[in-house]
Design a protein around this motif. Structure first.
Motif, PDB file in Angstrom:
ATOM      1  N   THR A  96       0.807  -1.223   0.000  1.00  0.00           N
ATOM      2  CA  THR A  96       0.000   0.000   0.000  1.00  0.00           C
ATOM      3  C   THR A  96       0.838   1.269   0.000  1.00  0.00           C
ATOM      4  OG1 THR A  96      -0.186   0.138   2.414  1.00  0.00           O
ATOM      5  CG2 THR A  96      -1.837  -1.188   1.251  1.00  0.00           C
ATOM      6  N   GLN A  97       2.156   1.144   0.254  1.00  0.00           N
ATOM      7  CA  GLN A  97       3.013   2.330   0.267  1.00  0.00           C
ATOM      8  C   GLN A  97       4.196   2.196  -0.695  1.00  0.00           C
ATOM      9  OE1 GLN A  97       4.057   3.852   4.233  1.00  0.00           O
ATOM     10  NE2 GLN A  97       2.292   2.791   5.097  1.00  0.00           N
ATOM     11  N   VAL A 119       3.298   1.446  -4.275  1.00  0.00           N
ATOM     12  CA  VAL A 119       2.480   2.572  -4.753  1.00  0.00           C
ATOM     13  C   VAL A 119       3.379   3.777  -5.036  1.00  0.00           C
ATOM     14  CG1 VAL A 119       0.683   4.225  -4.112  1.00  0.00           C
ATOM     15  CG2 VAL A 119       0.388   1.792  -3.596  1.00  0.00           C
ATOM     16  N   LYS A 161       5.100   3.570  -8.131  1.00  0.00           N
ATOM     17  CA  LYS A 161       4.167   3.636  -9.273  1.00  0.00           C
ATOM     18  C   LYS A 161       3.972   2.282  -9.964  1.00  0.00           C
ATOM     19  CE  LYS A 161       5.101   8.538 -10.132  1.00  0.00           C
ATOM     20  NZ  LYS A 161       3.965   8.970  -9.280  1.00  0.00           N
ATOM     21  N   LEU A 169       1.903   0.012  -8.388  1.00  0.00           N
ATOM     22  CA  LEU A 169       0.522  -0.239  -8.007  1.00  0.00           C
ATOM     23  C   LEU A 169      -0.193   1.069  -7.711  1.00  0.00           C
ATOM     24  CD1 LEU A 169       0.868  -3.214  -5.451  1.00  0.00           C
ATOM     25  CD2 LEU A 169       0.254  -3.384  -7.874  1.00  0.00           C
ATOM     26  N   GLU A 170      -1.523   1.044  -7.892  1.00  0.00           N
ATOM     27  CA  GLU A 170      -2.391   2.108  -7.390  1.00  0.00           C
ATOM     28  C   GLU A 170      -3.239   1.507  -6.275  1.00  0.00           C
ATOM     29  OE1 GLU A 170      -4.792   4.385 -10.036  1.00  0.00           O
ATOM     30  OE2 GLU A 170      -3.256   4.445 -11.602  1.00  0.00           O
ATOM     31  N   TYR A 171      -3.418   2.257  -5.223  1.00  0.00           N
ATOM     32  CA  TYR A 171      -4.217   1.810  -4.086  1.00  0.00           C
ATOM     33  C   TYR A 171      -5.197   2.933  -3.790  1.00  0.00           C
ATOM     34  CZ  TYR A 171      -5.236   0.314   0.761  1.00  0.00           C
ATOM     35  OH  TYR A 171      -5.856  -0.091   1.929  1.00  0.00           O
ATOM     36  N   ARG A 172      -6.476   2.699  -4.007  1.00  0.00           N
ATOM     37  CA  ARG A 172      -7.445   3.780  -3.891  1.00  0.00           C
ATOM     38  C   ARG A 172      -8.734   3.296  -3.246  1.00  0.00           C
ATOM     39  NH1 ARG A 172      -9.436   4.260 -10.264  1.00  0.00           N
ATOM     40  NH2 ARG A 172     -10.922   2.517 -10.173  1.00  0.00           N
ATOM     41  N   PHE A 181      -6.942  -2.348  -5.593  1.00  0.00           N
ATOM     42  CA  PHE A 181      -5.641  -2.195  -6.220  1.00  0.00           C
ATOM     43  C   PHE A 181      -5.783  -2.196  -7.742  1.00  0.00           C
ATOM     44  CE2 PHE A 181      -4.552  -3.870  -2.064  1.00  0.00           C
ATOM     45  CZ  PHE A 181      -3.388  -3.196  -1.733  1.00  0.00           C
ATOM     46  N   GLY A 224      -0.159   0.249 -11.623  1.00  0.00           N
ATOM     47  CA  GLY A 224       0.355   1.605 -11.640  1.00  0.00           C
ATOM     48  C   GLY A 224       0.963   1.944 -12.997  1.00  0.00           C
TER      49      GLY A 224
END
Length: 220
Positions: free
Chosen positions: A139-140, A143, A146, A148-151, A163, A166
């Motif tokens: 998650t950090q 992310v 770039k 992964l995206e965690y939103r 997820f 990215g």
């Protein structure tokens, strides 16, 4: 034990000699070494996307190389294998995670991701001997890099998260490469996943169009 030994040797760019591997295995299991090595190789492939290869036939030495062209922060060796040293905790689970996201319609609910990680022996809130804090990793760290995206899922109440791939994952690999990896893990071919195979083909065609357009617009 054998997996950790191989990862340690790889991180230190040390030779992986069969004689040294045999010393890791308990004496009473020496006769099962080929099967132990096979299972270790399968686990390395599933969890790390790393393939164990003999340097040369009957050479009694091995090397680990990545299935994909992920740069892993530029830490690649001259033979194309990934130097996982300090980069291992940041990238070790990336390839299978990208696979889970792809198979989940390109956006994987957080609970599905943790369910998958639990199968691999990685648990939320429990420090892992290789990956460290897995929540921070996915998650950090990945992310921020770039990959992964965690939103938050829009309009979710209470808040739920998901997820996505990215920007860097899209740039450094492709859906087809991830599907090829998944197919190999399941001992099948990419077309055995017909829906995702069709999507991967469309992705390849779009990438080809972008490359062609880029080539046409490039100055002479």
């Amino acid at each position: 034990m054998l997996m950790h030994f191989l990862l340690g040797k790889h991180a230190g760019r040390e030779p992986m000699m069969q004689a040294a591997l045999l010393k890791v295995v308990n004496k009473k299991y020496k006769g099962h070494f080929p099967e132990i090595l096979k299972r270790t190789s399968e686990h390395l492939e599933l969890v790390f996307g790393l393939e164990l290869k003999e340097v040369k036939p009957s050479g009694h030495s091995y090397t680990l190389s990545s299935h994909l062209d992920l740069t892993n922060d530029g830490n690649t060796t001259g033979d194309g294998s990934v130097s996982i040293g300090s980069g291992l905790p940041r990238s070790g689970l990336l390839i299978p995670l990208l696979g889970v996201i792809f198979l989940s319609g390109n956006q994987a609910p957080e609970e599905d991701v943790w369910e998958f990680l639990n199968i691999l022996g990685v648990y939320d809130g429990r420090n892992h001997s290789i990956f460290g804090d897995p929540r921070k990793l996915i998650t950090q760290d990945l992310v921020q890099e770039k990959y992964l995206e965690y939103r938050q899922v829009p309009d979710s109440n209470p808040p739920r998260y998901e997820f996505l791939w990215g920007q860097r994952a899209h740039a450094e690999t492709s859906k087809m490469k991830i599907l090829e990896f998944l197919a190999k893990v399941h001992d099948t071919v990419p077309s055995a996943f017909p829906y995702h195979y069709a999507e991967a083909l469309r992705d390849e065609e779009e990438r080809a169009r972008v490359r062609a357009a880029s080539g046409r617009s490039a100055p002479p």
